[in-house]
Write a protein that holds these residues in place. Structure first.
Motif, PDB file in Angstrom:
ATOM      1  N   THR A   7      29.451  66.550  29.371  1.00 15.37           N
ATOM      2  CA  THR A   7      30.230  65.913  30.432  1.00 15.37           C
ATOM      3  C   THR A   7      29.484  64.755  31.089  1.00 15.37           C
ATOM      4  N   LEU A   8      28.384  64.295  30.480  1.00 15.91           N
ATOM      5  CA  LEU A   8      27.594  63.219  31.073  1.00 15.91           C
ATOM      6  C   LEU A   8      28.388  61.915  31.065  1.00 15.91           C
ATOM      7  N   LEU A   9      28.583  61.337  32.233  1.00 12.34           N
ATOM      8  CA  LEU A   9      29.322  60.085  32.371  1.00 12.34           C
ATOM      9  C   LEU A   9      28.323  58.938  32.456  1.00 12.34           C
ATOM     10  N   GLY A  10      27.952  58.416  31.308  1.00 13.32           N
ATOM     11  CA  GLY A  10      26.939  57.374  31.258  1.00 13.32           C
ATOM     12  C   GLY A  10      27.335  56.111  31.988  1.00 13.32           C
ATOM     13  N   GLY A  11      28.636  55.835  32.053  1.00 12.53           N
ATOM     14  CA  GLY A  11      29.086  54.616  32.716  1.00 12.53           C
ATOM     15  C   GLY A  11      29.103  54.682  34.228  1.00 12.53           C
ATOM     16  N   ALA A  12      28.776  55.848  34.790  1.00 13.11           N
ATOM     17  CA  ALA A  12      28.823  55.981  36.251  1.00 13.11           C
ATOM     18  C   ALA A  12      27.858  55.035  36.938  1.00 13.11           C
ATOM     19  N   ASP A  13      26.694  54.806  36.328  1.00 18.40           N
ATOM     20  CA  ASP A  13      25.700  53.941  36.959  1.00 18.40           C
ATOM     21  C   ASP A  13      26.216  52.520  37.138  1.00 18.40           C
ATOM     22  N   ARG A  36      24.573  61.556  48.398  1.00 22.19           N
ATOM     23  CA  ARG A  36      25.019  62.542  47.404  1.00 22.19           C
ATOM     24  C   ARG A  36      25.270  61.892  46.055  1.00 22.19           C
ATOM     25  N   LEU A  37      25.915  60.748  46.053  1.00 20.90           N
ATOM     26  CA  LEU A  37      26.226  60.084  44.796  1.00 20.90           C
ATOM     27  C   LEU A  37      24.963  59.592  44.098  1.00 20.90           C
ATOM     28  N   ARG A  38      23.982  59.125  44.858  1.00 19.27           N
ATOM     29  CA  ARG A  38      22.734  58.677  44.249  1.00 19.27           C
ATOM     30  C   ARG A  38      21.997  59.848  43.585  1.00 19.27           C
ATOM     31  N   ALA A  39      22.063  61.019  44.223  1.00 18.00           N
ATOM     32  CA  ALA A  39      21.345  62.188  43.702  1.00 18.00           C
ATOM     33  C   ALA A  39      22.127  62.936  42.634  1.00 18.00           C
ATOM     34  N   TRP A  40      23.400  62.625  42.459  1.00 17.38           N
ATOM     35  CA  TRP A  40      24.278  63.314  41.504  1.00 17.38           C
ATOM     36  C   TRP A  40      23.745  63.163  40.082  1.00 17.38           C
ATOM     37  N   ASP A  41      23.920  64.207  39.277  1.00 17.99           N
ATOM     38  CA  ASP A  41      23.395  64.206  37.905  1.00 17.99           C
ATOM     39  C   ASP A  41      24.288  63.492  36.894  1.00 17.99           C
ATOM     40  N   ARG A  42      25.375  62.882  37.372  1.00 23.61           N
ATOM     41  CA  ARG A  42      26.292  62.099  36.520  1.00 23.61           C
ATOM     42  C   ARG A  42      27.101  62.963  35.558  1.00 23.61           C
ATOM     43  N   ARG A  43      27.191  64.238  35.824  1.00 21.68           N
ATOM     44  CA  ARG A  43      27.964  65.119  34.943  1.00 21.68           C
ATOM     45  C   ARG A  43      29.284  65.498  35.616  1.00 21.68           C
ATOM     46  N   THR A  49      31.079  69.575  42.971  1.00 19.98           N
ATOM     47  CA  THR A  49      31.619  68.907  44.154  1.00 19.98           C
ATOM     48  C   THR A  49      31.215  67.437  44.185  1.00 19.98           C
ATOM     49  N   ASP A  50      30.054  67.123  43.620  1.00 19.06           N
ATOM     50  CA  ASP A  50      29.615  65.724  43.585  1.00 19.06           C
ATOM     51  C   ASP A  50      30.466  64.912  42.606  1.00 19.06           C
ATOM     52  N   ALA A  51      30.853  65.519  41.484  1.00 16.41           N
ATOM     53  CA  ALA A  51      31.753  64.839  40.553  1.00 16.41           C
ATOM     54  C   ALA A  51      33.101  64.573  41.216  1.00 16.41           C
ATOM     55  N   ALA A  52      33.555  65.519  42.046  1.00 10.34           N
ATOM     56  CA  ALA A  52      34.807  65.322  42.783  1.00 10.34           C
ATOM     57  C   ALA A  52      34.675  64.166  43.765  1.00 10.34           C
ATOM     58  N   LEU A  53      33.529  64.067  44.425  1.00 12.55           N
ATOM     59  CA  LEU A  53      33.294  62.957  45.349  1.00 12.55           C
ATOM     60  C   LEU A  53      33.296  61.632  44.598  1.00 12.55           C
ATOM     61  N   PHE A  54      32.605  61.576  43.469  1.00  3.51           N
ATOM     62  CA  PHE A  54      32.579  60.346  42.675  1.00  3.51           C
ATOM     63  C   PHE A  54      33.988  59.947  42.249  1.00  3.51           C
ATOM     64  N   ALA A  55      34.769  60.918  41.764  1.00  2.00           N
ATOM     65  CA  ALA A  55      36.115  60.627  41.293  1.00  2.00           C
ATOM     66  C   ALA A  55      37.000  60.118  42.426  1.00  2.00           C
ATOM     67  N   THR A 168      37.251  60.515  31.031  1.00  2.00           N
ATOM     68  CA  THR A 168      37.716  59.634  29.971  1.00  2.00           C
ATOM     69  C   THR A 168      36.580  59.181  29.052  1.00  2.00           C
ATOM     70  N   ASP A 169      35.428  58.830  29.629  1.00  2.00           N
ATOM     71  CA  ASP A 169      34.331  58.257  28.841  1.00  2.00           C
ATOM     72  C   ASP A 169      33.166  59.222  28.650  1.00  2.00           C
ATOM     73  N   THR A 170      33.450  60.518  28.574  1.00  2.00           N
ATOM     74  CA  THR A 170      32.427  61.486  28.201  1.00  2.00           C
ATOM     75  C   THR A 170      32.737  62.005  26.801  1.00  2.00           C
ATOM     76  N   VAL A 171      31.751  62.647  26.170  1.00  2.88           N
ATOM     77  CA  VAL A 171      32.002  63.252  24.864  1.00  2.88           C
ATOM     78  C   VAL A 171      33.146  64.248  24.975  1.00  2.88           C
ATOM     79  N   ARG A 172      33.144  65.013  26.020  1.00  2.87           N
ATOM     80  CA  ARG A 172      34.263  65.918  26.292  1.00  2.87           C
ATOM     81  C   ARG A 172      35.384  65.103  26.940  1.00  2.87           C
ATOM     82  N   CYS A 173      36.106  64.395  26.101  1.00  6.80           N
ATOM     83  CA  CYS A 173      37.071  63.410  26.609  1.00  6.80           C
ATOM     84  C   CYS A 173      38.307  64.119  27.164  1.00  6.80           C
TER      85      CYS A 173
END
Length: 247
Positions: A7-13, A36-43, A49-55, A168-173
């Motif tokens: 679930t790594l979202l490489g394009g998040a950066d 929170r977003l800076r510390a998020w693991d991008r997954r 909850t951090d992925a929800a915040l990013f989304a 959309t842009d993770t291996v687990r699309c």
């Protein structure tokens, strides 16, 4: 399984870089959200909850860019048949091209200002919420539309709207349309792992189940495995298979 479920979202950066400057003078809730977003693991995990915040921030940013004067010409009637409406949707196209649009200086969009304003919107809403913080899987759920849904008189059962990890842009699309909906409208139609040395060790998985017939026990018997990016054994030994007929 680790590859299928990645679930790594490489394009998040590429989006988060617009929040690189120090949040001095910003509202405390906005500063906390940025941290929170800076510390998020991008997954984009379903339980994150951090992925929800990013989304939520990404969707707010899509809406702001969509409403920007630089994009105004795209809102003019396209003159095409209504069947093309999903492909001509301005929010949908902005969501697809968001990193490129933010990087296009000639558009005149103050990208950092829009990014921080979008985060302030989300942080303000989040700060006033009571109860547990939302997870990505709370809104990122499968939309199981049966092919017979619009056929009058045809049985078209729905499958449960289970939570999903990925993006959309993770291996687990598991694709959604930021700015419009987090609902998953497109995903992996099949997962396969073939063991060329031992065919019986192979595995597979499809959305919902192997049968399109709602009367079949196999109509949705793989849903849970598919939703968790798991697989089931491939059985090819005729002595272990049972003939089933639908009437």
């Amino acid at each position: 399984a680790r590859v299928h479920a990645d679930t790594l979202l490489g394009g998040a950066d590429g989006l988060l870089r617009w929040l690189d400057d120090e949040p001095g003078g910003r509202a405390p809730a906005t500063a906390r959200a940025a941290a929170r977003l800076r510390a998020w693991d991008r997954r984009m995990d379903a339980g994150s909850t951090d992925a929800a915040l990013f989304a939520a921030w990404r969707s707010a940013l899509v809406r702001r860019v969509t409403a920007h004067p630089a994009i105004a010409p795209l809102h003019a009637p396209h003159g095409l048949d209504e069947v093309f409406a999903p492909w001509m949707s301005v929010p949908g196209r902005v969501a697809d091209a968001l990193p490129a649009l933010l990087g296009a200086a000639w558009l005149g969009i103050d990208c950092a200002a829009e990014a921080w304003a979008a985060l302030a919107e989300v942080a303000h809403a989040d700060d006033g919420r009571t109860g547990p913080a939302p997870t990505w899987g709370d809104t990122h759920r499968v939309l199981g539309l049966h092919v017979l849904l619009d056929v009058p008189g045809a049985p078209a059962p729905r499958v449960p709207a289970v939570p999903l990890g990925g993006d959309t842009d993770t291996v687990r699309c598991t694709a959604s349309t930021p700015g419009t909906t987090d609902t998953c409208v497109r995903g992996s139609v099949a997962r396969w792992v073939w063991d060329l040395a031992d065919r019986d060790a192979s595995r597979w998985g499809v959305p919902f189940g192997a049968s399109g017939d709602p009367r079949s026990p196999h109509f949705a018997d793989q849903l849970d495995a598919w939703a968790h990016a798991a697989t089931v054994p491939v059985v090819t030994d005729w002595t272990r298979l049972t003939l089933e007929e639908s009437r």
